[in-house]
Design a protein around this motif. Structure first.
Motif, PDB file in Angstrom:
ATOM      1  N   LEU A 144      11.602   7.064  11.882  1.00  8.67           N
ATOM      2  CA  LEU A 144      12.919   7.398  11.156  1.00  8.67           C
ATOM      3  C   LEU A 144      13.366   6.258  10.208  1.00  8.67           C
ATOM      4  CD1 LEU A 144      14.649   9.785  13.777  1.00  8.67           C
ATOM      5  CD2 LEU A 144      13.276  10.532  11.521  1.00  8.67           C
ATOM      6  N   THR A 145      12.722   5.476   9.878  1.00  8.08           N
ATOM      7  CA  THR A 145      13.177   4.409   8.701  1.00  8.08           C
ATOM      8  C   THR A 145      13.081   5.059   7.485  1.00  8.08           C
ATOM      9  OG1 THR A 145      10.989   3.497   8.481  1.00  8.08           O
ATOM     10  CG2 THR A 145      12.256   2.523  10.319  1.00  8.08           C
ATOM     11  N   LEU A 146      13.697   4.708   6.725  1.00  4.27           N
ATOM     12  CA  LEU A 146      14.093   5.214   5.277  1.00  4.27           C
ATOM     13  C   LEU A 146      13.417   4.242   4.156  1.00  4.27           C
ATOM     14  CD1 LEU A 146      17.505   6.689   5.488  1.00  4.27           C
ATOM     15  CD2 LEU A 146      15.419   7.638   6.283  1.00  4.27           C
ATOM     16  N   ALA A 147      12.851   4.929   3.151  1.00  3.30           N
ATOM     17  CA  ALA A 147      12.637   4.230   1.869  1.00  3.30           C
ATOM     18  C   ALA A 147      13.566   4.437   0.956  1.00  3.30           C
ATOM     19  CB  ALA A 147      11.069   4.360   1.504  1.00  3.30           C
ATOM     20  N   ASP A 148      14.002   3.219   0.084  1.00  2.00           N
ATOM     21  CA  ASP A 148      14.815   3.381  -1.084  1.00  2.00           C
ATOM     22  C   ASP A 148      14.108   3.977  -2.156  1.00  2.00           C
ATOM     23  OD1 ASP A 148      16.591   3.283  -3.380  1.00  2.00           O
ATOM     24  OD2 ASP A 148      17.597   1.408  -2.244  1.00  2.00           O
ATOM     25  N   LEU A 149      14.100   5.233  -2.370  1.00  2.10           N
ATOM     26  CA  LEU A 149      13.036   5.815  -3.343  1.00  2.10           C
ATOM     27  C   LEU A 149      13.412   5.663  -4.767  1.00  2.10           C
ATOM     28  CD1 LEU A 149      12.607   9.341  -1.720  1.00  2.10           C
ATOM     29  CD2 LEU A 149      11.096   7.230  -1.351  1.00  2.10           C
ATOM     30  N   ASP A 150      14.753   5.512  -5.065  1.00  2.00           N
ATOM     31  CA  ASP A 150      14.851   5.091  -6.664  1.00  2.00           C
ATOM     32  C   ASP A 150      14.775   3.554  -6.716  1.00  2.00           C
ATOM     33  OD1 ASP A 150      16.808   7.251  -7.597  1.00  2.00           O
ATOM     34  OD2 ASP A 150      17.871   6.984  -5.576  1.00  2.00           O
ATOM     35  N   ALA A 151      14.819   2.668  -5.870  1.00  2.00           N
ATOM     36  CA  ALA A 151      14.334   1.553  -5.949  1.00  2.00           C
ATOM     37  C   ALA A 151      13.092   1.132  -6.145  1.00  2.00           C
ATOM     38  CB  ALA A 151      15.199   0.193  -5.220  1.00  2.00           C
ATOM     39  N   ILE A 152      12.311   2.018  -5.336  1.00  2.00           N
ATOM     40  CA  ILE A 152      10.761   1.670  -5.283  1.00  2.00           C
ATOM     41  C   ILE A 152      10.241   2.252  -6.332  1.00  2.00           C
ATOM     42  CG2 ILE A 152       8.706   2.424  -4.090  1.00  2.00           C
ATOM     43  CD1 ILE A 152      10.679   1.883  -1.438  1.00  2.00           C
ATOM     44  N   SER A 153      10.836   3.547  -6.979  1.00  2.00           N
ATOM     45  CA  SER A 153      10.600   4.128  -8.087  1.00  2.00           C
ATOM     46  C   SER A 153      10.477   3.465  -9.486  1.00  2.00           C
ATOM     47  CB  SER A 153      10.963   5.534  -8.206  1.00  2.00           C
ATOM     48  OG  SER A 153      10.652   6.418  -7.342  1.00  2.00           O
ATOM     49  N   GLU A 154      11.538   2.677  -9.508  1.00  2.00           N
ATOM     50  CA  GLU A 154      11.774   1.828 -10.610  1.00  2.00           C
ATOM     51  C   GLU A 154      10.707   0.707 -10.400  1.00  2.00           C
ATOM     52  OE1 GLU A 154      15.478  -1.213 -11.882  1.00  2.00           O
ATOM     53  OE2 GLU A 154      15.853   0.459 -10.662  1.00  2.00           O
ATOM     54  N   ILE A 155      10.509   0.121  -9.420  1.00  2.00           N
ATOM     55  CA  ILE A 155       9.383  -1.074  -9.170  1.00  2.00           C
ATOM     56  C   ILE A 155       8.096  -0.312  -9.641  1.00  2.00           C
ATOM     57  CG2 ILE A 155       7.983  -2.168  -7.845  1.00  2.00           C
ATOM     58  CD1 ILE A 155      10.665  -2.620  -5.897  1.00  2.00           C
ATOM     59  N   ALA A 156       7.708   0.957  -9.235  1.00  2.00           N
ATOM     60  CA  ALA A 156       6.554   1.610  -9.611  1.00  2.00           C
ATOM     61  C   ALA A 156       6.336   1.990 -11.076  1.00  2.00           C
ATOM     62  CB  ALA A 156       6.382   2.959  -8.733  1.00  2.00           C
ATOM     63  N   GLN A 157       7.368   2.202 -11.747  1.00  2.00           N
ATOM     64  CA  GLN A 157       7.505   2.611 -13.301  1.00  2.00           C
ATOM     65  C   GLN A 157       7.357   1.079 -13.958  1.00  2.00           C
ATOM     66  OE1 GLN A 157      11.234   4.809 -13.565  1.00  2.00           O
ATOM     67  NE2 GLN A 157      10.454   6.372 -12.186  1.00  2.00           N
ATOM     68  N   LYS A 158       8.024   0.298 -13.567  1.00  2.00           N
ATOM     69  CA  LYS A 158       8.070  -1.048 -14.202  1.00  2.00           C
ATOM     70  C   LYS A 158       6.355  -1.543 -14.149  1.00  2.00           C
ATOM     71  CE  LYS A 158       9.351  -4.987 -12.231  1.00  2.00           C
ATOM     72  NZ  LYS A 158      10.294  -6.116 -11.712  1.00  2.00           N
ATOM     73  N   HIS A 159       5.636  -1.527 -13.209  1.00  2.00           N
ATOM     74  CA  HIS A 159       4.114  -1.835 -12.928  1.00  2.00           C
ATOM     75  C   HIS A 159       3.403  -0.887 -13.480  1.00  2.00           C
ATOM     76  CE1 HIS A 159       5.200  -5.503 -11.192  1.00  2.00           C
ATOM     77  NE2 HIS A 159       6.074  -5.095 -10.355  1.00  2.00           N
ATOM     78  N   GLY A 160       3.707   0.491 -13.941  1.00  2.00           N
ATOM     79  CA  GLY A 160       2.848   1.541 -14.411  1.00  2.00           C
ATOM     80  C   GLY A 160       1.910   2.105 -13.041  1.00  2.00           C
ATOM     81  N   ILE A 161       2.592   2.249 -12.083  1.00  2.00           N
ATOM     82  CA  ILE A 161       2.011   2.630 -10.642  1.00  2.00           C
ATOM     83  C   ILE A 161       2.554   4.041 -10.467  1.00  2.00           C
ATOM     84  CG2 ILE A 161       1.454   2.204  -8.274  1.00  2.00           C
ATOM     85  CD1 ILE A 161       1.847  -0.832  -9.319  1.00  2.00           C
ATOM     86  N   LEU A 162       1.782   4.921 -10.010  1.00  2.00           N
ATOM     87  CA  LEU A 162       2.385   6.205  -9.367  1.00  2.00           C
ATOM     88  C   LEU A 162       2.989   5.686  -8.098  1.00  2.00           C
ATOM     89  CD1 LEU A 162      -0.805   8.552 -10.225  1.00  2.00           C
ATOM     90  CD2 LEU A 162       1.614   8.469 -11.513  1.00  2.00           C
ATOM     91  N   HIS A 163       3.888   6.752  -7.747  1.00  2.00           N
ATOM     92  CA  HIS A 163       4.769   6.879  -6.675  1.00  2.00           C
ATOM     93  C   HIS A 163       4.751   8.108  -5.863  1.00  2.00           C
ATOM     94  CE1 HIS A 163       8.792   5.853  -4.210  1.00  2.00           C
ATOM     95  NE2 HIS A 163       7.573   5.766  -3.595  1.00  2.00           N
ATOM     96  N   VAL A 164       4.377   8.185  -4.761  1.00  2.00           N
ATOM     97  CA  VAL A 164       4.074   9.483  -4.032  1.00  2.00           C
ATOM     98  C   VAL A 164       4.955   9.222  -2.915  1.00  2.00           C
ATOM     99  CG1 VAL A 164       2.069   8.817  -2.681  1.00  2.00           C
ATOM    100  CG2 VAL A 164       2.664  11.217  -2.929  1.00  2.00           C
ATOM    101  N   CYS A 165       5.834  10.322  -2.286  1.00  2.00           N
ATOM    102  CA  CYS A 165       6.256  10.312  -1.110  1.00  2.00           C
ATOM    103  C   CYS A 165       6.276  11.408  -0.237  1.00  2.00           C
ATOM    104  CB  CYS A 165       7.922  10.268  -1.504  1.00  2.00           C
ATOM    105  SG  CYS A 165       9.054  10.204   0.153  1.00  2.00           S
TER     106      CYS A 165
END
Length: 407
Positions: free
Chosen positions: A175-196
């Motif tokens: 039950l740990t959480l991922a900051d999806l907004d922050a990780i999505s921003e990183i993914a977009q910056k590097h041109g990488i797909l983000h799946v959750c």
């Protein structure tokens, strides 16, 4: 062509009442109706079960005009479920497959090849961890298992060949959480797909596509079904391009759902909101009780003030809901607890159902993890996972109290 025209043909077959609907209905209304319309010919309120392998074509020139040729590619009942899942997950479209693991495998098969790299959470569902290590790594794919609680760890793990970032929030079972907004921003910056993988959350708690993710994985077996009836999985795409890719992979692999299962899930998912609200309220009550029990050393639930990511939980989770999953660390023998706890608690491996389920993860759901890896992410030998159902929470607390007091 088949996948795009199927939507048109399904509307034609079942009827179209878009003009009869008020605009901008809520998630609760969409989860009941979600584009399903009565049959124009009979008035049937439910989508029929199309138990047909093949579909007759009027002529060669009109091949696929009705959208269907063979049920491996598209089936009207399954397509209705795919549309409905995509609608409530706020995606473009989805594929519905046989299990949650089939959805996970479809995602990696669709977007990774030999030599590609994936940054993945170090605590995921045990089956996800296993397929990465046992199937995809021997095929020449690379996986970095990192702590997603800090987005900086995700960015630091990115390589030139990284093609996919794989989140799970909340994670199973810690039950740990991922900051999806922050990780999505990183993914977009590097041109990488983000799946959750958002199975624990459900769209009632969190919709990853609303937080910048490109794809969402759901094990439909859990909260969508919610009644311990069927198994299924969904991979939801944000864009037409991503959808066409996952649809191609599904068709090539023959990774499909049966029409009968789709029909049943179209019905069971209607009560998901009612169930998730009850399960969330009961989980909070049970977690609060366990925090005060002398035989319990630790309790983790995103709704508790003691959760280390409470601020993120309140920001990312919808309507103050935190789901029906929690875990605690027992001071005594976890096996004895499993063997002595009485009904209404059920000892089995599913979750998200109307029946409350208790699981000793170290010897059940996550037994396939390397022990060292399991301990690193906090799955101790006394780790007890609880899936709270819709029974009276006071009865569930009484059952837990009696079993804990015997340790």
């Amino acid at each position: 062509a088949a996948s795009s025209s199927s939507v048109v043909s399904l509307r034609r077959c079942l009827g179209s009442e878009a003009s009869n609907w008020i605009p901008d209905v809520s998630l609760d209304t969409d989860v009941v109706h979600g584009g399903v319309v009565p049959c124009e010919k009979t008035g049937a309120i439910l989508t029929p079960v199309y138990m047909s392998t093949t579909f007759v074509q009027e002529s060669v020139d009109k091949y696929l005009e009705k959208g269907y040729s063979y049920s491996r590619t598209n089936n009207p009942t399954v397509k209705m479920l795919e549309e409905k899942v995509a609608k409530i997950e706020n995606g473009y479209d989805s594929i519905c497959v046989s299990t949650g693991m089939a959805a996970t495998a479809s995602c990696i098969n669709a977007f990774m090849n030999t030599g590609d790299h994936c940054v993945i959470t170090n605590c995921s569902y045990g089956g996800t961890n296993r397929i990465c290590r046992e199937q995809f790594m021997p095929l020449g794919m690379e996986f970095s298992f990192v702590d997603f609680t800090d987005p900086k760890n995700v960015e630091a793990a990115i390589k030139p060949n990284t093609k996919l970032i794989f989140s799970e929030s909340p994670t199973n079972p810690t039950l740990t959480l991922a900051d999806l907004d922050a990780i999505s921003e990183i993914a977009q910056k590097h041109g990488i797909l983000h799946v959750c993988d958002s199975t624990f959350a459900t769209p009632y708690v969190c919709r990853p596509l609303d937080h910048g993710c490109d794809l969402t994985i759901q094990s439909l077996t859990k909260y969508y079904d919610g009644l311990n009836i069927g198994t299924g999985g969904a991979l939801v795409a944000k864009t037409p391009e991503l959808y066409e890719r996952i649809k191609l992979i599904q068709n090539m692999h023959g990774n499909i759902m049966s029409p009968m299962t789709a029909y049943l899930m179209l019905q069971t998912m209607k009560t998901m909101g009612l169930r998730v609200r009850q399960q969330s309220a009961s989980a909070m009550k049970i977690a609060t009780f366990l925090e005060s029990h002398p035989q319990v050393s630790k309790v983790v639930y995103p709704g508790l003030a003691s959760h280390p990511q409470k601020e993120l939980a309140d920001r990312q989770h919808r309507d103050g809901l935190h789901g029906g999953m929690l875990w605690f660390d027992v001071k005594g023998d976890p096996i004895k607890l499993m063997d002595t706890i009485k009904r209404p608690w059920t000892l089995c491996e599913n979750l998200g159902a109307t029946e409350s389920i208790i699981t000793a993860c170290a010897v059940m759901t996550h037994a396939n993890m390397i022990r060292e890896d399991r301990l690193k992410v906090g799955i101790t030998d006394g780790f007890i996972r609880i899936s709270v159902g819709i029974e009276d929470p006071d009865d569930l607390i009484r059952g837990l109290d009696d079993a804990l007091n015997q340790l």
